[in-house]
Design a protein around this motif. Structure first.
Motif, PDB file in Angstrom:
ATOM      1  N   PRO C   8      55.317  63.892  28.207  1.00 20.12           N
ATOM      2  CA  PRO C   8      54.942  62.680  28.971  1.00 20.12           C
ATOM      3  C   PRO C   8      53.468  62.359  28.809  1.00 20.12           C
ATOM      4  O   PRO C   8      53.098  61.211  28.648  1.00 20.12           O
ATOM      5  N   ALA C   9      52.627  63.375  28.833  1.00 20.86           N
ATOM      6  CA  ALA C   9      51.194  63.100  28.718  1.00 20.86           C
ATOM      7  C   ALA C   9      50.895  62.427  27.389  1.00 20.86           C
ATOM      8  O   ALA C   9      50.122  61.485  27.310  1.00 20.86           O
ATOM      9  N   ILE C  12      52.088  58.954  27.548  1.00 19.27           N
ATOM     10  CA  ILE C  12      51.196  58.143  28.373  1.00 19.27           C
ATOM     11  C   ILE C  12      49.967  57.752  27.597  1.00 19.27           C
ATOM     12  O   ILE C  12      49.541  56.591  27.617  1.00 19.27           O
ATOM     13  N   VAL C  16      48.826  54.035  26.922  1.00 21.48           N
ATOM     14  CA  VAL C  16      47.546  53.484  27.371  1.00 21.48           C
ATOM     15  C   VAL C  16      46.835  52.765  26.239  1.00 21.48           C
ATOM     16  O   VAL C  16      46.365  51.647  26.369  1.00 21.48           O
ATOM     17  N   MET C  20      45.876  48.816  26.023  1.00 21.37           N
ATOM     18  CA  MET C  20      44.526  48.294  25.857  1.00 21.37           C
ATOM     19  C   MET C  20      44.423  47.430  24.613  1.00 21.37           C
ATOM     20  O   MET C  20      43.732  46.422  24.590  1.00 21.37           O
ATOM     21  N   ALA C  23      45.835  44.095  25.442  1.00 21.81           N
ATOM     22  CA  ALA C  23      44.895  43.323  26.241  1.00 21.81           C
ATOM     23  C   ALA C  23      43.769  42.805  25.365  1.00 21.81           C
ATOM     24  O   ALA C  23      43.293  41.691  25.527  1.00 21.81           O
ATOM     25  N   ALA C  24      43.358  43.627  24.414  1.00 17.50           N
ATOM     26  CA  ALA C  24      42.283  43.213  23.513  1.00 17.50           C
ATOM     27  C   ALA C  24      42.692  41.996  22.712  1.00 17.50           C
ATOM     28  O   ALA C  24      41.931  41.053  22.555  1.00 17.50           O
ATOM     29  N   SER C  27      42.709  38.879  24.966  1.00 22.48           N
ATOM     30  CA  SER C  27      41.483  38.411  25.620  1.00 22.48           C
ATOM     31  C   SER C  27      40.841  37.315  24.785  1.00 22.48           C
ATOM     32  O   SER C  27      41.021  37.237  23.592  1.00 22.48           O
ATOM     33  N   THR C  97      33.947  43.401  42.387  1.00 17.33           N
ATOM     34  CA  THR C  97      34.509  44.077  41.217  1.00 17.33           C
ATOM     35  C   THR C  97      35.016  43.062  40.197  1.00 17.33           C
ATOM     36  O   THR C  97      34.709  43.151  39.008  1.00 17.33           O
ATOM     37  N   THR C  98      35.776  42.071  40.684  1.00 15.80           N
ATOM     38  CA  THR C  98      36.273  41.029  39.779  1.00 15.80           C
ATOM     39  C   THR C  98      35.101  40.277  39.171  1.00 15.80           C
ATOM     40  O   THR C  98      35.086  39.983  37.970  1.00 15.80           O
ATOM     41  N   ALA C 100      32.082  41.272  38.609  1.00 17.12           N
ATOM     42  CA  ALA C 100      31.410  42.064  37.575  1.00 17.12           C
ATOM     43  C   ALA C 100      32.201  42.044  36.281  1.00 17.12           C
ATOM     44  O   ALA C 100      31.643  41.951  35.184  1.00 17.12           O
ATOM     45  N   ALA C 101      33.507  42.132  36.413  1.00 17.19           N
ATOM     46  CA  ALA C 101      34.342  42.127  35.211  1.00 17.19           C
ATOM     47  C   ALA C 101      34.214  40.810  34.457  1.00 17.19           C
ATOM     48  O   ALA C 101      34.018  40.785  33.232  1.00 17.19           O
ATOM     49  N   SER C 104      30.743  40.465  32.894  1.00 16.41           N
ATOM     50  CA  SER C 104      30.588  41.319  31.725  1.00 16.41           C
ATOM     51  C   SER C 104      31.170  40.640  30.482  1.00 16.41           C
ATOM     52  O   SER C 104      30.563  40.623  29.410  1.00 16.41           O
ATOM     53  N   THR C 105      32.351  40.047  30.654  1.00 13.53           N
ATOM     54  CA  THR C 105      32.973  39.336  29.535  1.00 13.53           C
ATOM     55  C   THR C 105      32.128  38.138  29.122  1.00 13.53           C
ATOM     56  O   THR C 105      31.888  37.893  27.941  1.00 13.53           O
ATOM     57  N   ALA C 108      28.819  38.936  27.314  1.00 13.09           N
ATOM     58  CA  ALA C 108      29.014  39.349  25.929  1.00 13.09           C
ATOM     59  C   ALA C 108      29.285  38.160  25.026  1.00 13.09           C
ATOM     60  O   ALA C 108      29.141  38.243  23.808  1.00 13.09           O
TER      61      ALA C 108
END
Lengths: 298, 307, 389
Positions: C8-9, C12, C16, C20, C23-24, C27, C97-98, C100-101, C104-105, C108
């Protein structure tokens, strides 16, 4: 003296709100964190009807709408979420934690919808503000009709409810479920029906509290429920989980404590009173003033 | 890929920070100890990091000091409360976390009051963050495997049995309480050094909800669940951005679905899937009970659920 | 046990990385503006991070509208010649938090100018990220410390602490000697205003005799108000947010208080309406309301009402001016290079210009405009006739 009136009204408010929480926690062993959201959303439903759909209703009808809305919401929560979790859970502890998280999810849904539809601005339950009649009692002391109504309703509901639980057959059935659900089931008491009833009653009180508070405070916002929810924790823990009398007494003790701190200090520590009470009670007498001892301490 | 990294730097760092928070919740929940004290120690760690930064402490000594203090205070705190069961322990630790917020609000120059503290000069690189997360995960995974983890597992399933086996329940609970507190303090400190500021918003109840949902979403059974939960919760707004402002509704629905259908969280789902795949590839071994899916037996044996 | 744990690890870990990567791919890529140093390209893209949901949604949404209207006007008037402005909006959701996210985008992606969110909590989260990237950023509202942390950052809203002296002057002119205050102790601006009242009150002839604190999230402020009224001061100061203004006014009236009441900008834009007649006569200082004097102000109000069918708030006006400030900076710089833009903005600011808010100057990144006294009467706010009490 005016502060005493403030404390009494505040206590009535807390009591009305905490009733539902105490009931569901005591009977169903579920800490319903969506109670605050239901309280707010019931009032919000009234707002939608009277101001978005432009259907003007007298305040009495608005109250009925809120009560029904609240009852329906918590009923749905029970049937769609809590009952499903209980059915599938392997242990009591797993069920409790899962229901807690489930109620958090439900709360997020309700609060977000209200937030978006009001653009996070305050809302009222009726289109025109309800003007309170003030009765001056001399030397700066006064009370308004809204305050009187809230106090009376809260007391009547609580006392009536306590007596109903103690004396009536349904009430006893509910207490049986709280004590030992499987055995009660064997004796013919339907846990499902009792839990539905408990949740419906809890939702109804939340709805009523929603309308009363909106009138008392002039308006609510989408997150008004969470502040009260945290206070309700203190009320229920202090009074003892599952005890209606406890909720009543606990509410007034908390309200009295907070008012005392506000009146004698600048008020910056008032919000700590409820949390301090929780810690003190759980340290000294975890079952609270009137709560049942089972399932609290090792 | 480096463009992705640069533009999502904050999210990546945040994932690491909340992973530590999630693990602080996961370790206690797995053991049946409903402590939310790590949310309170998060506040302590956050402000401690800011104040230590101002006092000129370098990063590593500051973090170590914060972790040790968090563990010690956690242990002390557990003494009066460790006997409390279930939601009651949750209640008292929640009250503890909230009181700390009030203290922070009224803390004068130590906490910067409602404004908080800015311009924290201590910094941590993303690589260092991931290293810390890896170390914590390693520590917890060792605990899970060795005696302590098993003891806690037995306690969470059946206390009577645990006592019969000679396990000192209260001491084990106190230990795990202390560990969770230390991790909470660490997470708070890391948050301060990554965002360069600390303010009394977002602590208390909201932080508890965050930690709780990450741990339960991912799966309370193991540290991997905490990390999965941290990733999902942090990246959820990014991935579901197209839903717009009703994201939280989707979030709430997902929470409910997970908790109803798979209380073991995403880990449980993964287990089910892998077991299913294995079953498809290899039919049930001879002598296996007919009608009892291998998957079910494997899952309940391995993970159980939050108790 | 260990062999079963490893798979499982592993799965996982793979999952992950896959997530990502996905998502990349999804974006957004960086801005389309060229990085040529000389002259403005044919399109200049601006980005505006706003609190479009959450507690600061009200100013955030107004900011969005003000920004959009300004961009439309700038393009229509061909202020930048043949160059067109475009603007994209991102939601910081009143959550640090949102924010900052998103910041950050955005940082950049190197936009020429970024507009920042109004809430102090989100602004403080965004500012350091922009500062680190030397990203010219213009905030509106965002009144707390920790925002103007770099010469590349500007704040196009007059600080409330600069507006407050006019309010205090008005109160002094009412010939009161004592004032009692109710404040939100967890709201930095409110606490600052109370402190100003305490320290500067004697200059105007009064002193603060009581300060009661509540929390911004607290709905029930009855006992705090009772304490305030028990001080029997001649005047009241409401340093509270949103609905607490109306509640406090109602409670004051119920308690029989008849003296002058001052507030601050949170009382604006209809917040006092639920209090009905209890709020008549409340005064506060603001940088602008619809109906303020000035030609630009009148034109802006008319346009805004035509476009959005509602009366503009000072938030919309401030953000309108902020985008015009940005455009003036771009025009002067005639370039999108951050250093040149920053220098130009500073120049425009110190020279001053006329906006909706009147004459605007920007010093050390902070805007100053002339404060206006506003009064509430019979369900509406208006600029007081006597601006010199």
């Amino acid at each position: 003296m005016e502060q005493l009136i403030n404390a009494i009204v505040l206590g009535a408010v807390y009591c009305l709100f905490a009733l539902g929480l105490s009931l569901t926690w005591g009977t169903l062993n579920v800490l319903n964190l969506a109670h605050g959201a239901v309280f707010m959303f019931s009032a919000f439903t009234c707002y939608l009807i009277t101001q978005r759909a432009d259907i003007h209703l007298p305040i009495a009808v608005v109250l009925v709408v809120a009560v029904v809305a609240g009852a329906l919401m918590e009923l749905c929560l029970d049937v769609l979420v809590f009952r499903q979790i209980k059915r599938r859970s392997r242990t009591q502890g797993e069920a409790e934690m899962s229901m807690l998280i489930g109620s958090i999810g439900a709360s997020a849904i309700l609060v977000t919808i209200a937030e978006q539809l009001t653009a996070d601005t305050p809302f009222t339950v009726t289109a025109a503000p309800v003007k309170a009649s003030v009765y001056h009692l001399g030397s700066g002391v006064y009370v308004t009709n809204v305050e009187i109504v809230i106090t009376v309703v809260a007391l009547v509901l609580t006392v009536g409810f306590a007596l109903w639980i103690q004396r009536s057959q349904m009430g006893r059935a509910m207490r049986a479920i709280a004590y030992d659900a499987p055995t009660s089931g064997l004796m013919g008491i339907s846990e499902g029906r009792m839990s539905a009833l408990a949740m419906a009653i809890s939702g109804a009180t939340a709805g009523a509290a929603g309308v009363f508070l909106t009138v008392y405070l002039d308006s609510l916002t989408a997150d008004s429920g969470s502040d009260l929810l945290l206070k309700a924790f203190a009320v229920v823990v202090l009074g003892g989980v599952g005890s209606i009398w406890g909720t009543l007494i606990g509410a007034f003790i908390l309200a009295g404590g907070e008012t005392l701190v506000t009146a004698t200090t600048s008020g910056i520590w008032t919000s700590a009173v409820s949390f301090g009470l929780i810690i003190a009670v759980l340290l000294i007498r975890p079952s609270g003033l009137f709560g049942k001892v089972k399932g609290v301490r090792a | 890929m480096s463009g992705f990294y640069a533009s999502h730097l904050t999210l990546i760092q945040q994932t690491a920070v909340v992973a530590v928070l999630a693990m602080s919740f996961q370790v206690v929940l797995r053991s049946g100890v409903f402590s939310f004290a790590s949310a309170g120690f998060y506040v302590v760690g956050a402000y401690a990091a800011a104040d230590m930064s101002k006092a000129g402490w370098p990063l590593l000594p500051a973090l170590i000091a914060i972790v040790i203090t968090g563990a010690a205070c956690g242990y002390l705190l557990s003494i009066p409360f460790v006997r409390l069961r279930g939601l009651y322990l949750g209640m008292v630790t929640f009250a503890f976390a909230e009181i700390l917020v009030v203290v922070a609000d009224n803390g004068g120059s130590v906490t910067g009051g409602p404004v908080g503290l800015f311009g924290v000069t201590l910094e941590v690189s993303t690589a260092e963050l991931f290293l810390i997360v890896a170390v914590v995960a390693l520590l917890i995974s060792q605990l899970e495997r060795r005696g302590l983890g098993r003891a806690l597992r037995v306690i969470s399933i059946d206390e009577q049995l645990a006592r019969t086996m000679g396990i000192d329940i209260n001491r084990q609970r106190a230990f795990i309480f202390a560990l969770s507190s230390a991790l909470g303090a660490l997470a708070g400190a890391l948050n301060t050094v990554t965002t360069s500021s600390v303010a009394p918003t977002g602590f208390g109840y909201n932080l508890i909800v965050l930690g709780l949902t990450m741990a339960v979403f991912g799966g309370v059974g193991s540290w991997t669940g905490a990390i999965i939960g941290a990733i999902i919760v942090t990246w959820f707004p990014e991935v579901f951005g197209f839903v717009g402002n009703y994201r939280s509704v989707v979030y709430g629905i997902l929470l409910i679905l997970v908790v109803v259908f798979e209380p073991s969280g995403v880990l449980g789902l993964i287990d089910r899937l892998t077991a299913l795949i294995r079953q498809v590839r290899r039919p049930a071994p001879p002598g296996g009970q007919a009608g009892v899916p291998v998957a079910a037996r494997e899952i309940s044996a391995k993970h159980g659920a939050p108790i | 046990m260990s062999s079963r744990r490893r798979s499982p690890a592993f799965g996982i870990g793979a999952g992950v990385i896959l997530a990502m990567a996905l998502a990349a791919c999804s974006s957004s890529s960086s801005t389309s503006t060229s990085t040529s140093a000389q002259g403005l390209p044919s399109t200049v893209a601006l980005y505006s991070i706003q609190d479009l949901s959450g507690p600061a949604a009200t100013p955030g949404l107004d900011d969005e509208r003000g920004d959009q209207l300004a961009v439309a006007d700038i393009n229509r008037e061909k202020f930048l010649g043949s160059t067109k402005l475009t603007i994209t909006f991102g939601n910081s959701a009143t959550d640090p938090t949102t924010a900052a996210a998103v910041a950050s985008t955005v940082a950049a992606a190197h936009y020429p100018i970024v507009i920042g969110p109004p809430a102090s909590s989100t602004a403080v989260a965004v500012a350091p990220i922009m500062a680190k990237a030397d990203q010219p950023t213009i905030f509106t509202q965002a009144g707390s410390d920790g925002v103007l942390v770099s010469p590349y950052i500007y704040r196009m809203t007059t600080l409330q602490t600069s507006l407050y002296p006019l309010t205090m002057k008005w109160l002094g002119a009412q010939k009161v000697k004592t004032v009692a205050v109710i404040q939100d102790s967890d709201f930095p601006t409110e606490v600052q205003l109370t402190d100003e009242l305490k320290s500067d009150g004697p200059t105007y002839g009064f002193k603060v005799v009581a300060v009661e604190s509540v929390l911004a999230t607290q709905s029930n402020i009855a006992s705090a108000m009772s304490s305030v009224l028990a001080a029997h001061a001649q005047a009241l100061a409401l340093n509270v947010v949103t609905t607490q203004n109306a509640t406090a006014a109602t409670l004051a009236q119920q308690g029989g208080f008849k003296g002058p009441i001052i507030a601050e900008e949170s009382a604006a834009n209809g917040e006092l309406a639920p209090a009905g007649s209890a709020a008549n006569g409340i005064v506060w200082a603001s940088d602008w309301i619809a109906g303020s004097p000035g030609q630009v102000s009148a034109t802006f109000t008319k346009e805004y009402e035509a476009a959005y069918h509602e009366v503009p708030t000072n938030w919309a006006a401030e953000s309108y001016d902020a985008v015009w400030f940005a455009a003036r900076g771009l025009k002067l710089a005639d370039s999108i290079s951050p250093a040149k833009v920053q220098a130009a903005l500073t120049s425009v600011g110190s020279a001053g210009f006329t906006g909706v808010l009147g004459t605007i100057t920007v010093t050390n990144g902070q805007e100053t405009t002339k404060p206006l006294l506003i009064g509430w009467d019979n369900g509406a706010q208006s600029v007081l006739a006597n601006q010199n009490p």
